[in-house]
Design a protein around this motif. Sequence first.
Motif, PDB file in Angstrom:
ATOM      1  N   TYR A 185       0.798  -1.163  -0.035  1.00  0.00           N
ATOM      2  CA  TYR A 185      -0.033   0.105   0.076  1.00  0.00           C
ATOM      3  C   TYR A 185       0.863   1.353   0.039  1.00  0.00           C
ATOM      4  CZ  TYR A 185      -4.169  -2.881   0.767  1.00  0.00           C
ATOM      5  OH  TYR A 185      -5.234  -3.609   0.549  1.00  0.00           O
ATOM      6  N   VAL A 186       1.756   1.462   0.823  1.00  0.00           N
ATOM      7  CA  VAL A 186       2.716   2.774   1.021  1.00  0.00           C
ATOM      8  C   VAL A 186       3.532   2.847  -0.447  1.00  0.00           C
ATOM      9  CG1 VAL A 186       4.693   3.834   2.042  1.00  0.00           C
ATOM     10  CG2 VAL A 186       2.929   2.490   3.370  1.00  0.00           C
ATOM     11  N   PRO A 187       4.127   1.731  -1.099  1.00  0.00           N
ATOM     12  CA  PRO A 187       4.798   1.992  -2.279  1.00  0.00           C
ATOM     13  C   PRO A 187       4.011   2.443  -3.306  1.00  0.00           C
ATOM     14  CG  PRO A 187       5.656   0.125  -1.498  1.00  0.00           C
ATOM     15  CD  PRO A 187       4.419   0.429  -0.403  1.00  0.00           C
ATOM     16  N   THR A 188       2.779   1.894  -3.513  1.00  0.00           N
ATOM     17  CA  THR A 188       1.781   2.310  -4.787  1.00  0.00           C
ATOM     18  C   THR A 188       1.278   3.503  -4.311  1.00  0.00           C
ATOM     19  OG1 THR A 188       0.010   0.876  -3.426  1.00  0.00           O
ATOM     20  CG2 THR A 188       1.226  -0.352  -5.222  1.00  0.00           C
ATOM     21  N   LEU A 190       2.585   6.167  -2.817  1.00  0.00           N
ATOM     22  CA  LEU A 190       3.952   7.068  -3.084  1.00  0.00           C
ATOM     23  C   LEU A 190       3.906   7.088  -4.789  1.00  0.00           C
ATOM     24  CD1 LEU A 190       6.444   6.131  -0.491  1.00  0.00           C
ATOM     25  CD2 LEU A 190       4.923   8.095  -0.578  1.00  0.00           C
ATOM     26  N   LEU A 191       3.982   5.979  -5.244  1.00  0.00           N
ATOM     27  CA  LEU A 191       4.029   5.957  -6.832  1.00  0.00           C
ATOM     28  C   LEU A 191       2.979   6.960  -7.527  1.00  0.00           C
ATOM     29  CD1 LEU A 191       5.303   2.396  -7.613  1.00  0.00           C
ATOM     30  CD2 LEU A 191       6.617   4.561  -8.149  1.00  0.00           C
ATOM     31  N   ASN A 192       1.665   6.708  -6.899  1.00  0.00           N
ATOM     32  CA  ASN A 192       0.759   7.468  -7.703  1.00  0.00           C
ATOM     33  C   ASN A 192       0.631   8.901  -7.198  1.00  0.00           C
ATOM     34  OD1 ASN A 192      -1.645   5.660  -9.042  1.00  0.00           O
ATOM     35  ND2 ASN A 192      -1.189   4.543  -7.017  1.00  0.00           N
ATOM     36  N   ALA A 216       5.938   4.983 -13.643  1.00  0.00           N
ATOM     37  CA  ALA A 216       5.224   4.581 -12.518  1.00  0.00           C
ATOM     38  C   ALA A 216       4.211   3.689 -13.108  1.00  0.00           C
ATOM     39  CB  ALA A 216       4.520   5.754 -11.970  1.00  0.00           C
ATOM     40  N   MET A 217       3.804   3.824 -14.086  1.00  0.00           N
ATOM     41  CA  MET A 217       2.814   2.885 -14.689  1.00  0.00           C
ATOM     42  C   MET A 217       3.397   1.259 -14.866  1.00  0.00           C
ATOM     43  SD  MET A 217       0.584   2.954 -18.277  1.00  0.00           S
ATOM     44  CE  MET A 217       0.076   4.280 -17.990  1.00  0.00           C
ATOM     45  N   LEU A 218       4.798   1.372 -15.185  1.00  0.00           N
ATOM     46  CA  LEU A 218       5.480   0.177 -15.447  1.00  0.00           C
ATOM     47  C   LEU A 218       5.772  -0.637 -14.175  1.00  0.00           C
ATOM     48  CD1 LEU A 218       8.049   0.855 -18.346  1.00  0.00           C
ATOM     49  CD2 LEU A 218       6.115  -0.780 -18.393  1.00  0.00           C
ATOM     50  N   VAL A 219       6.099   0.054 -13.080  1.00  0.00           N
ATOM     51  CA  VAL A 219       6.148  -0.302 -11.757  1.00  0.00           C
ATOM     52  C   VAL A 219       5.183  -0.755 -10.979  1.00  0.00           C
ATOM     53  CG1 VAL A 219       7.118   0.309  -9.373  1.00  0.00           C
ATOM     54  CG2 VAL A 219       8.584   1.179 -11.559  1.00  0.00           C
ATOM     55  N   LEU A 220       3.909   0.081 -11.405  1.00  0.00           N
ATOM     56  CA  LEU A 220       2.659  -0.550 -10.888  1.00  0.00           C
ATOM     57  C   LEU A 220       2.124  -1.732 -11.252  1.00  0.00           C
ATOM     58  CD1 LEU A 220       0.790   2.727 -10.412  1.00  0.00           C
ATOM     59  CD2 LEU A 220       1.844   1.677  -8.444  1.00  0.00           C
ATOM     60  N   ALA A 221       2.399  -1.812 -12.534  1.00  0.00           N
ATOM     61  CA  ALA A 221       2.131  -3.021 -13.502  1.00  0.00           C
ATOM     62  C   ALA A 221       2.997  -4.191 -12.873  1.00  0.00           C
ATOM     63  CB  ALA A 221       2.223  -3.159 -14.986  1.00  0.00           C
ATOM     64  N   THR A 222       4.153  -3.940 -12.383  1.00  0.00           N
ATOM     65  CA  THR A 222       5.042  -5.266 -12.174  1.00  0.00           C
ATOM     66  C   THR A 222       4.642  -5.542 -10.580  1.00  0.00           C
ATOM     67  OG1 THR A 222       6.782  -4.115 -13.458  1.00  0.00           O
ATOM     68  CG2 THR A 222       7.442  -5.682 -11.637  1.00  0.00           C
ATOM     69  N   MET A 223       4.226  -4.325  -9.808  1.00  0.00           N
ATOM     70  CA  MET A 223       4.000  -4.737  -8.503  1.00  0.00           C
ATOM     71  C   MET A 223       2.501  -5.480  -8.487  1.00  0.00           C
ATOM     72  SD  MET A 223       4.722  -1.354  -5.975  1.00  0.00           S
ATOM     73  CE  MET A 223       4.400  -2.278  -4.720  1.00  0.00           C
ATOM     74  N   LEU A 244      -4.902  -2.341  -6.432  1.00  0.00           N
ATOM     75  CA  LEU A 244      -3.691  -2.216  -7.326  1.00  0.00           C
ATOM     76  C   LEU A 244      -4.142  -1.633  -8.824  1.00  0.00           C
ATOM     77  CD1 LEU A 244      -1.870  -5.482  -6.424  1.00  0.00           C
ATOM     78  CD2 LEU A 244      -1.171  -2.800  -5.819  1.00  0.00           C
ATOM     79  N   ILE A 245      -5.432  -2.164  -9.127  1.00  0.00           N
ATOM     80  CA  ILE A 245      -6.043  -1.708 -10.487  1.00  0.00           C
ATOM     81  C   ILE A 245      -6.220  -0.121 -10.481  1.00  0.00           C
ATOM     82  CG2 ILE A 245      -7.915  -1.815 -11.914  1.00  0.00           C
ATOM     83  CD1 ILE A 245      -8.070  -4.788 -11.288  1.00  0.00           C
TER      84      ILE A 245
END
Length: 245
Positions: A185-188, A190-192, A216-223, A244-245
């Motif tokens: 939750y915290v990493p996603t 912060l990325l947003n 950011a989109m690539l990192v979120l997709a990987t997560m 996550l979506i």
Amino acid sequence: VDSNFSCQLKLQLIWFDQRLTYNNLKKDSNYNTLSEEERNKVWTPKIIFSNTEKMDGLKNDERAHATILDNGNFLIASDDSLDNAFLYKGSENPITLTRAYKVDFICNFDMMWYPFDTQHCFMNISMEGNSDIFVDLVPGYIEYKGPIDLAQYYIRSKDIQREDITVAIRFSLGRRLLSTFLTTYVPTLLLNIIALSTNYFKDFFFEAVVSVNLTAMLVLATMFIGVSQTLPTTSYVKMVEIWLI
């Protein structure tokens, strides 16, 4: 989802048998231990674990341990008896049968609110066949001696109660949320925040805005893929997947 709740337990059954009479019981019940031959002659309740795959039941084998509790009430044998004995009624002095088991109980896990889910797993004990006509199961007490924190859950609460003709032992399992918050939750979040902050950049930094948002989109997709692979497969969408979506 693997719907098994595996545990090691020591089951203790206590009952009265008014048809029996005992001779010369000791105050310490350990001295009133029944031999294997005596255990096989005594009536034992037909107990089953009703929410197991094979309806596993009570076993009165060499691993079982049976004793008789002296409640202090006795009669002296009559004068015409060859034995000078104290007689104890089976209706007043109970038999205790103890044995250890390893049982896999069926537990339906509901993962829809993962990781904020609470699972309720039951150990249902009932009489086999129509034995419940003659025997009433009365809940006793439950004592948990294992660790509170398990691999994925922790023991939130436990209780024992009677439901119709079944004695149900319920374990409520909860999750520790700190690890999930720190790794998901915290990493996603912060990325947003970083991606949204690029909306306030000047037009001159257009290339930087595109690069930051794509990264950011690539990192979120990987997560999202990584977290989804660690979750059990279900037919419904879980709460963490919606986040996550």
